[in-house]
Design a protein around this motif. Structure first.
Motif, short mmCIF file in Angstrom:
data_model
loop_
_atom_site.label_atom_id
_atom_site.label_comp_id
_atom_site.label_asym_id
_atom_site.label_seq_id
_atom_site.Cartn_x
_atom_site.Cartn_y
_atom_site.Cartn_z
N GLU A 69 -1.70 -8.17 -2.84
CA GLU A 69 -1.92 -8.22 -1.39
C GLU A 69 -1.30 -7.01 -0.70
O GLU A 69 -1.90 -6.43 0.21
CB GLU A 69 -1.31 -9.50 -0.82
CG GLU A 69 -1.45 -9.64 0.69
CD GLU A 69 -0.78 -10.89 1.22
OE1 GLU A 69 -0.90 -11.15 2.44
OE2 GLU A 69 -0.14 -11.62 0.43
N HIS A 70 -0.12 -6.61 -1.13
CA HIS A 70 0.58 -5.52 -0.46
C HIS A 70 0.15 -4.14 -0.93
O HIS A 70 0.09 -3.20 -0.13
CB HIS A 70 2.09 -5.68 -0.65
CG HIS A 70 2.68 -6.85 0.07
ND1 HIS A 70 2.74 -6.92 1.45
CD2 HIS A 70 3.22 -8.00 -0.39
CE1 HIS A 70 3.30 -8.06 1.81
NE2 HIS A 70 3.60 -8.74 0.71
N LYS A 244 1.16 -5.72 5.64
CA LYS A 244 1.11 -7.14 6.00
C LYS A 244 2.37 -7.62 6.72
O LYS A 244 2.33 -8.59 7.47
CB LYS A 244 0.89 -7.98 4.74
CG LYS A 244 -0.43 -7.73 4.03
CD LYS A 244 -1.61 -8.30 4.79
CE LYS A 244 -2.88 -8.18 3.97
NZ LYS A 244 -4.05 -8.77 4.70
#
Length: 300
Positions: A69-70, A244
Motif C-alpha cells: 500500500e505504501h 497514505k
C-alpha cells in the motif's frame, strides 16, 4: 535555544521522490514549516530488499503495515523483475524545485538498499566509493557540493563516520539518540556534529500496544508534551507521511504548533546549538524497538 522540532525527511524511492516529495512541500508551505529533504540519488533497487525477509523480526514488522500500500507493487519489483529507475536522473527537476522552494536538501545515499544492507560490514574502499557516488550526483544536480548527510536506515561503519568529517559536512544525522553530540567511534573522535533522530518513527509505533492510525497522532503528541532543552529531531518518510499517512502528519504539524514548537530544518536546528560545546558520545550499533537489526545509536 527556542522550542524546536527539526523535520528530517528521508526520501528512499523513485515513487517517494516523484509523488511524496511534492505533496510534502505543499503541506509544509501551508503550515509555514521548514524541513530538510535527504535524497536517494541513484537507482531504486528496492525490490532487492526482499532478502530482508530472512532477517529475524522482519516479517513481524512488515505485518504491522501494508508495504504494498505504501510503496506500490512496482517499487517492490525494481531491481529484480523490473529495471531500477535512476532517481537522480529522472527526478533532478523535482529535487531542484525543493531547494528552489526554500527547503534545505542533503544526501541520503546513492543506492538505498545497497547502503542499508551492506555498509556495516564493508571496508574503507567500498564505503568511500558509495559515498562519493552520492556526492558526485548531488553536485551534478545542484551545482554545488553537499553539506549534510543522513544515513539510509541509520546504518554506518567506522569508515563512513570518518568520511563525514573528511567530506566537510556541516553536520550528519546518521543515528538515534536523545540530543546533538560530537560522535566517537571506538574512542576515535569524529569532528562532525551528529544530530540524531530523537523521536520514534510512525512505522515503529503503528499497530503496537494498541496504537492505530486513529490514535497514533494523539499518542505521539504525548511524547513531545515536555520539550527537552535541545528540542527534537523527527524523521519522516516521503513514502509514508508523503503518502497514505499524510493526514496523520498534518495532525502532528497542528499539534506541535499548538504545543509551541517551531518546525525547522536541520540546518536551522544546528544554528540554534552551541556547536563548540556539544558533548562527546560513543556511537555503537544497537537494536531499537520497532526496527529490525542494529542501528547507529548514541551511547553514554
Amino acid at each position: 535555544m527556542a522550542k524546536q522540532i527539526a523535520l528530517k525527511i528521508d526520501v528512499d524511492t523513485y515513487r517517494g521522490t516523484r509523488e511524496g516529495v511534492p505533496r510534502l512541500v505543499e503541506v509544509l508551505q501551508r503550515y509555514h514549516a521548514q524541513a530538510t529533504f535527504f535524497f536517494t540519488l541513484g537507482p531504486d533497487n528496492m525490490g532487492r530488499a526482499i532478502w530482508r525477509v530472512f532477517r529475524p523480526g522482519y516479517l513481524k514488522k512488515v505485518s504491522r503495515m501494508s508495504v504494498v500500500e505504501h510503496y506500490g507493487i512496482k517499487t517492490l519489483l525494481y531491481g529484480t523483475l523490473l529495471p531500477a529507475p535512476d532517481i537522480g536522473k529522472k527526478c533532478a527537476g523535482i529535487m531542484r524545485s525543493v531547494r528552489d522552494a526554500g527547503f534545505e536538501v542533503g544526501i541520503h545515499c546513492f543506492d538505498h538498499v545497497r547502503w542499508q544492507d551492506h555498509v556495516l560490514d564493508k571496508d574503507a574502499a567500498w564505503t568511500q566509493r558509495e559515498l562519493q557516488r552520492a556526492i558526485d550526483r548531488y553536485t551534478e544536480i545542484f551545482a554545488e557540493p553537499p553539506h549534510a548527510h543522513a544515513a539510509a536506515g541509520w546504518q554506518m561503519n567506522r569508515h563512513a563516520m570518518r568520511l563525514m568529517q573528511r567530506s566537510g559536512f556541516d553536520y550528519s544525522s546518521d543515528s538515534r539518540g536523545t540530543h546533538p553530540f560530537i560522535p566517537t567511534w571506538q574512542a576515535e573522535i569524529i569532528a562532525c556534529p551528529q544530530l540524531p533522530t530523537t523521536l520514534p518513527t510512525l512505522d515503529e509505533l503503528i499497530n503496537r500496544d494498541g496504537i492505530t492510525l486513529d490514535n497514533i497522532a494523539e499518542h505521539f503528541l504525548t511524547l513531545t508534551a515536555d520539550a527537552p532543552a535541545t528540542g527534537h529531531v523527527y524523521t519522516l518518510h516521503a513514502e509514508l507521511e508523503g503518502g497514505k499517512w499524510m493526514p496523520v502528519f498534518e495532525q502532528l504539524l497542528q499539534g506541535w504548533q499548538a504545543q509551541g514548537y517551531e518546525l525547522v530544518s536541520m540546518q536551522q536546528y544546528l544554528q540554534g546549538l552551541e556547536a563548540e560545546a556539544l558533548p562527546r558520545h560513543e556511537l555503537s550499533m544497537q537494536e531499537v524497538e520497532g526496527r529490525v537489526g542494529r542501528l547507529a545509536v548514541q551511547g553514554d
